[in-house]
Structure formats: structure tokens, C-alpha cells
Design a protein around this motif. Structure first.
Motif, PDB file in Angstrom:
ATOM      1  N   UNK A 226       0.872  -1.218   0.249  1.00 44.80           N
ATOM      2  CA  UNK A 226      -0.010   0.024   0.098  1.00 44.80           C
ATOM      3  C   UNK A 226       0.965   1.353  -0.006  1.00 44.80           C
TER       4      UNK A 226
ATOM      5  N   UNK B  41       4.854  -1.875   2.124  1.00 47.35           N
ATOM      6  CA  UNK B  41       4.255  -0.638   1.939  1.00 47.35           C
ATOM      7  C   UNK B  41       5.186   0.542   1.830  1.00 47.35           C
TER       8      UNK B  41
ATOM      9  N   UNK C 250      -2.616   6.698  -0.636  1.00 52.74           N
ATOM     10  CA  UNK C 250      -2.404   6.961  -1.828  1.00 52.74           C
ATOM     11  C   UNK C 250      -2.662   5.479  -2.493  1.00 52.74           C
ATOM     12  N   UNK C 251      -2.416   5.374  -3.847  1.00 57.03           N
ATOM     13  CA  UNK C 251      -2.988   4.397  -4.684  1.00 57.03           C
ATOM     14  C   UNK C 251      -1.741   3.489  -5.003  1.00 57.03           C
ATOM     15  N   UNK C 252      -1.453   2.199  -4.668  1.00 57.93           N
ATOM     16  CA  UNK C 252      -0.696   1.424  -4.634  1.00 57.93           C
ATOM     17  C   UNK C 252      -0.395   1.240  -6.338  1.00 57.93           C
TER      18      UNK C 252
ATOM     19  N   UNK D 205       1.310   5.364   0.979  1.00 55.60           N
ATOM     20  CA  UNK D 205       0.933   6.609   1.952  1.00 55.60           C
ATOM     21  C   UNK D 205       1.775   7.470   1.470  1.00 55.60           C
TER      22      UNK D 205
END
Lengths: 418, 418
Positions: free
Chosen positions: A122, A340, A160-162, A124
Motif C-alpha cells: 500500500x 508498504x 495513496x494508490x499503490x 501512503x
């Protein structure tokens, strides 16, 4: 620390980004071959899959390099990270008796195509540079509301968008989006007119957690760092971001540099965060220096023209370290996982020439900057290539990241016609 | 549509949630056995792994059920989804000649432990119910700023945290977080005092995309729906959410019901969105009915006490459909993937008794509600169990979701002591 010499001669040049002190981790392919994990040393890449198959790397775990990403190494944890780095250092050091076995496992980097070095679990993105927060806050909300009341108390971030994270070199298509200009009553759906870069560092979580972690624990969970360009559609952002934050403005692409520079390689460059203007709550307080002294600069090359440097700054300008961001991220019990990715937030310095976005450099488009080619820029134009650079400078050596590059290509004429 | 009869007698009761018309998809285990994919039919679960191994399910693809999640089915796309549903209907229908072969593949649902039915790729939460947006906006920003200027023009959403999605039945620990009460000058790090539920539907993206998709295309990409409780720490949210949106307030847990109710099963219950107050831009306009008529209600059971229903509403109250949300999500070119989960936003109806969160039901804690037990609630107390229910009601049959349940357990005494 001084230069550690390698038998790979190119690695010993004082300004080479990949000396033995660095040993960054990437994923590469040659020709039609499968992508595989590799380690940069000078102008060469060590093929980790082959090295494991040949028994040159055998950490006593299961296979680590049968997959084209570094997540399996991350999942093993800090003890393995240290042993792997020690083993790589041993076999690549000047005078290594294993040179003859290792040399056939090296490939010239110029032959390689680089891929995303890890599966992004993910993503961030934080907002942890004070100069940037004040600059953008002033433009979006006025000087009196520039810094939100919570900003000095915790690292403000958003998810945000991985799926939109791409490796350096991937073209970035100018997005469409919903915009509303101040002189219109209603919004319109149009190609973005104010497309921008954000100069950031990305911290990669290597060890997971399933409850709150301290700042010290968070620091140990971080596997390494990359350069990160969080492409931003400023006109989409201005219309959409209230009240739930940036969404489509940040979802087109985020470009990262191809090599994970490990926290171990950066350790000699640790530095403290700036003085606190208000004391942080105990669970977010600094313990040891957790920022890094890394020069950062950005160049912009208009289509078919040479590049000009448009800004210079340093990662030590951030108000919060990645460890503090990760500790804050975990306070709610939010599970954190290997892979992440945490964006630092835009790294802007105190002066105009140190700003990490065109939004700030051109002050919302009101003061276009002039490139060495004579071209002017308020925001990114089609065909522009943006290149982020980073270097930590030691005594006779440099820790580099590899460029973080992306060319902006024109928006689709009709986004729904395929 | 009327009830389709099954040879599994329990499935034919008019109020049973899992008739042949439904056939929802979950992941279950029995005792110490491995989790595997299953289909609910009446009081039984069809073991898909065994059914595939026995050749009862053979869709002419590679193995679909050698993994304990439904993502591989999703990745095959809508044509396979339809064929699989047809095959399941065929073998479970009254009079099926295959009954003798299928019956040994059924397990009583009471013996099963349910797991997350799919790997959540990324989680996005929207804010697409107008009653909820107006209620919360009024409390957070005052009546004059309740509905943000962009709200009637696009479905406002933010990225959530996939790692925090859990299956029904998982206990939810009250989080710690940074809070600031209006009567203090500085924030404090404390256990959440205003822990809340959000009654939502979750739409599961089955087919991916890597560019903008139309609303019609988006509708076809949706695999199915679950009930979704987006647990929310209101005091953490109030302090953190400006300017970049909710972050740790929403990261403790999001609970989903265990069964994916397919879009196909819900098809007879399609209904239109409410009348548009301003015309949407063409790329977001409704084409055919894309909401669903699904009764939703929530019950709350204090520790060791019976449950009281605290709200009743319907998914048809939403201003934006999941298809419109997904179309908007893709406008920037954001890649969407199988397993992406889209929360609808809190489903509140027009009256006080239809509100989908305690924040709204107790009007920010000022008007506590009284349960049937005589207990009062402004927000969730330790030991409370929250249960979301959903049902689409056909002619002589019901499409249910299975409960979406979570008990709130006390915060850790010291979150850093392990």
C-alpha cells in the motif's frame, strides 16, 4: 566513513553512485529474459537469482530470489538484511577470494531494463516538509491558514494508490479530470492544465506490524529508501480535495527510482530533524537522528532539448522522519506490511530555488521559471522529462539512487475511445 | 422474479437469506481444515475445491479453487462469472440429475468458520450518501458549509487501508489516537472516546482497468457486494482530517460480511439514483438503474444483553451508484484491479431513525439514543457488538448477505507494552 574498495573497478570512483558502501537492490531483465533481483556494484549488476542457484548466496533460509521482487527478503526481517548485506560486501570487496566465482554473475548495467524493485503493498503519502506545507497552504488557503493547527503535532498523511506506482522510465500520460476554474460556475471534464511533480523520498516498510509501534521500532522496520515523484494534477486537486483529501489528482502515477538504497547504506548520513517549534507528544518524539543528509535535485528537459536543473534541496529539510511517520501510521492499530511505501511529502528548502514542485517554484503559475534553454515553465508541458536525483556524499564516495525519470506524454484525445 | 427452488430444502423458505436465487461466494473452513471457497445454499455450503477436484465444477479454465479466495474467479471476467453461476444453478436446482454427486460436497454452515472471501487489493471509501454528507457536514463545518461545492458534481472519496479490512466476527480493539478537545490548547494521545460505526455497502471490483472507463463499463466490472462497517474514531477524525482527509481515524478496522452477493443475484433489484439536483457531467451520468433496493438495518447488543435495532435504511438512498464511483475513480487513469473494494459511504435515510452512524443518530453525542434494554448510547461502549444486516426482498424470496458483526473490545492499557 570512507570508500570501501571493490574488485569491480568502476565502483571505486568517488562520484560513482554505486560503490561497495551502497549495494542497492533492484529488479532487472536483459533482452527477453525474465526479470530477477540484482544488486548494483559500479557499472555492473550482480544477478541474485543466479548467485543463489550457484550457491554463492545461501542465507540458510528458503529461496529468496526465485521471485522478481525484494519482498521475500524484506519478510525475513532485519537480522537477515544485515547478514545478506555482509555477505554481498564480502564477495564484492577488493581481494575477495571468491572473485572468480562471482565475476560470471555480473552483467553490465547498460544492458539492463529496470523493473519495480518490490511489490508495493500500500502507498501512503505524507505532507511532512514544513516549507512545502507553508507554501502550498498559503496558495490554497491563504497565509493566515497556511499551516493547519494539527501540523506541528503529527505527520499529516493520506493513503495513496499503490496500483499507480511505476518504475523510473515509465511514460506518464497527462490525465483528464474534473476541474473548476474560479471564473466558471460549474466544473468541466478536461485534460489537466496544471500538471506538476513532487520531489519526495520514499521509505519502504520491510517488517510488518499489527499494533502501535514506537519511533525506535519503526526505524528498525524500514528496509530502504527510493526517490519518489508524486505526479500531481493541481487543478483537479484544488477542486476535489475538500473535505476528504487528494484523490484523482494523485492517482495517475507515482514514479520511484529503480534501486532500493538500504537504510544500512544510509546509516552514516543520519541527521536530526529541525528544532521542534512545539514539543511533540511522547510517542512521536525523536530519539536518535532519523533523517538523512541526502542532496536532492530535479532537472527538466523539454522535448528534444537538454535538461536544466530547476531545484536543489536536501532530505534533511523534513520536519518529520520516516520513522515518525510510520509510528504515527500505526497508532490506530493499522496493520503495516512488508512492501508498504511511505512518501515523505515534498522536500522543499527555505529559498525559492529549493522548492520541490513547480506549484511552489512558479508560485501557482504567477512567476514562471526560465530554463537554461530559454523556455519558460509554470507547470509541466507535454514532452517534458522530469528527472529526480539524489546523493549522500561521504568521504571519498557517494551513495546514489539512480535517476527517477518520467516523460509526460499528451492526454488522450478522447479518454473513452479505445 | 420469483423463488427458484433447490433440492436443498432449507433454501426454499421465503425469508432464508441464501436461496438458489442468491448463491453468494465465501471462504470457509471446518475444524482444523484449510480455508477454501464455498457457495451458500440454504443452511449448507457447497465446497468448491472439492467440487472442482471431483469434476462437478469444470469451467474449462485452469484451476479456480486451489486457492482460498475468489480473486482467481474474478480475474476470469464476466463471461466466466455468468457461466459459473449458471452451472451452480443447474446442479443445485430442484430436480437436478446431479444431486447424488453434489450432495456429498455440502457441509452444514453451522460447522463453518468464515474467512475474508477475497484478497483486498486496495480499499477506497466514498461519501456518496447525501443525508449523511449533510448531517456530518453540518456537525463538522456548520450548516452553511455542510455540503462541499464539489459534492453534487462527483462522488467524493478517499483511499482507505486494505490491510485493515477484516471479516465479520473479528473483534475490533478500540484504538488510541491523537485527539484535541475544543477546550484544550494542545492535543493528547488517548484511547478514542467517540468510536463509531458506519453502515455501508462494499462493491468489489472484479475486472481491472488501466484507463478511464465509462459508467456502463464500470457497472460490468463489479463482481458483487458485501455489507461494510467502516469503524470510525470521530475524535481522532475531527483533529486529523484537515487538510488531507481521514487517516488514522479509519485505519483500525473495516468489517465486511462473509459472503459476496454477486451483481447477478442483485440484478432484479436494480433501481435508479435519486433525482439529480444539478446535472452531472456526461462521463458520470446515469444510463440504466445502477443502485439496488436493499433494506439495511443495524443492531447493537451491549455486553451480555440482547440486541436492539438502532437504525433502518435502504441502499437506494445513495446519491451515487458504485458504477459511478468506479468510473470517477478511473478518470485519472488510476489502474483498478480485481479485489479492489469500494465503500459506498454511510447509507443514511432522510429521517432520524434512518441514520447510518451513531454520530448522526446521537447528533454528535448531544442526543443519546435509548436501546430496548434501557441503555443509552452516544457512541460505542466497550463490549458492544454491532451487527449490520441487509436483505433484498423478491416475490417469495429474500437475498441476504449474512451478518456483518464486530464486538468492540477495550483499548490496550499501554499500546507500547507488549
Amino acid at each position: 566513513m570512507t570508500l570501501m574498495k571493490s574488485w569491480v573497478a568502476s565502483a571505486n570512483a568517488p562520484d560513482h553512485p554505486f560503490p561497495l558502501n551502497n549495494l542497492p537492490y533492484g529488479v532487472f531483465s536483459i533482452g527477453d529474459g525474465d526479470p530477477r533481483c540484482g544488486v548494483a556494484i559500479g557499472d555492473m549488476i550482480l544477478d541474485c537469482r543466479e548467485a543463489e542457484e550457484e550457491g554463492v548466496i545461501d542465507m540458510g533460509t528458503g529461496p529468496l530470489f526465485d521471485v522478481p521482487f525484494w519482498n521475500e527478503v524484506m519478510e525475513e526481517g532485519p537480522e537477515l538484511w544485515a547478514r545478506l548485506r555482509a555477505r554481498l560486501t564480502e564477495i564484492l570487496a577488493e581481494g575477495s577470494p571468491e572473485r572468480a566465482a562471482v565475476e560470471p554473475l555480473l552483467t553490465p548495467a547498460t544492458d539492463a531494463v529496470m523493473h519495480l524493485p518490490f511489490l508495493v503493498a500500500e502507498f501512503t503519502d505524507f505532507y511532512a516538509g514544513k516549507h512545502h506545507a507553508v507554501n502550498v497552504g498559503t496558495m490554497f488557503r491563504g497565509a493566515e491558514n497556511a499551516l493547519p493547527p494539527n501540523w506541528l503535532h503529527m505527520p499529516i498523511g493520506y493513503n495513496g494508490r499503490a496500483s499507480s506506482v511505476v518504475v523510473s522510465g515509465t511514460p506518464v500520460r497527462r490525465p483528464w479530470g474534473q476541474l473548476k476554474s474560479p471564473d466558471h460556475d460549474t466544473p468541466a471534464f478536461l485534460p489537466c492544465r496544471r500538471f506538476d511533480l513532487e520531489l519526495e523520498m520514499g521509505a519502504i516498510v520491510g517488517s510488518g506490524s499489527d499494533g502501535p509501534v514506537t519511533v525506535d521500532e519503526a526505524d528498525e522496520m524500514i528496509f530502504g529508501y527510493v526517490l519518489l515523484n508524486d505526479w500531481s494534477a493541481r487543478d483537479i486537486q484544488a477542486w476535489e480535495y475538500q473535505p476528504l483529501g487528494p484523490f484523482q489528482a494523485k492517482a495517475t502515477a507515482t514514479t520511484i527510482s529503480p534501486w532500493i538504497v538500504t537504510a544500512a547504506a544510509l546509516d552514516p548520513f543520519r541527521t536530526t530533524c529541525p528544532a521542534r517549534e512545539v514539543e511533540l507528544l511522547p510517542h512521536l518524539r525523536d530519539t536518535v537522528p532519523m533523517l538523512y543528509d541526502i542532496d536532492l535535485w530535479v532537472s527538466l528537459a523539454p522535448l528534444d532539448k537538454p535538461a536544466s536543473i530547476i531545484t536543489r534541496t536536501n532530505y534533511n529539510e523534513m520536519y518529520y522522519s520516516a520513522a515518525q511517520q510510520l509510528a504515527h501510521h500505526s497508532t490506530s492499530g493499522c496493520p503495516m506490511n512488508p512492501g508498504d511505501l511511505l512518501g515523505s511529502g515534498t522536500v522543499s528548502g527555505p529559498e525559492k530555488g529549493n522548492r520541490g514542485s513547480l506549484l511552489e517554484l512558479s508560485w501557482g503559475g504567477k512567476e514562471p521559471i526560465t530554463l537554461e534553454t530559454g523556455d519558460q515553465r509554470s507547470f509541466i508541458e507535454d514532452g517534458d522529462t522530469l528527472i529526480l536525483h539524489g546523493a549522500a556524499r561521504g568521504d571519498g564516495y557517494t551513495i546514489g539512487f539512480g535517476d527517477c525519470t518520467g516523460q509526460v506524454i499528451p492526454a488522450l484525445e478522447n479518454p473513452y475511445e479505445r
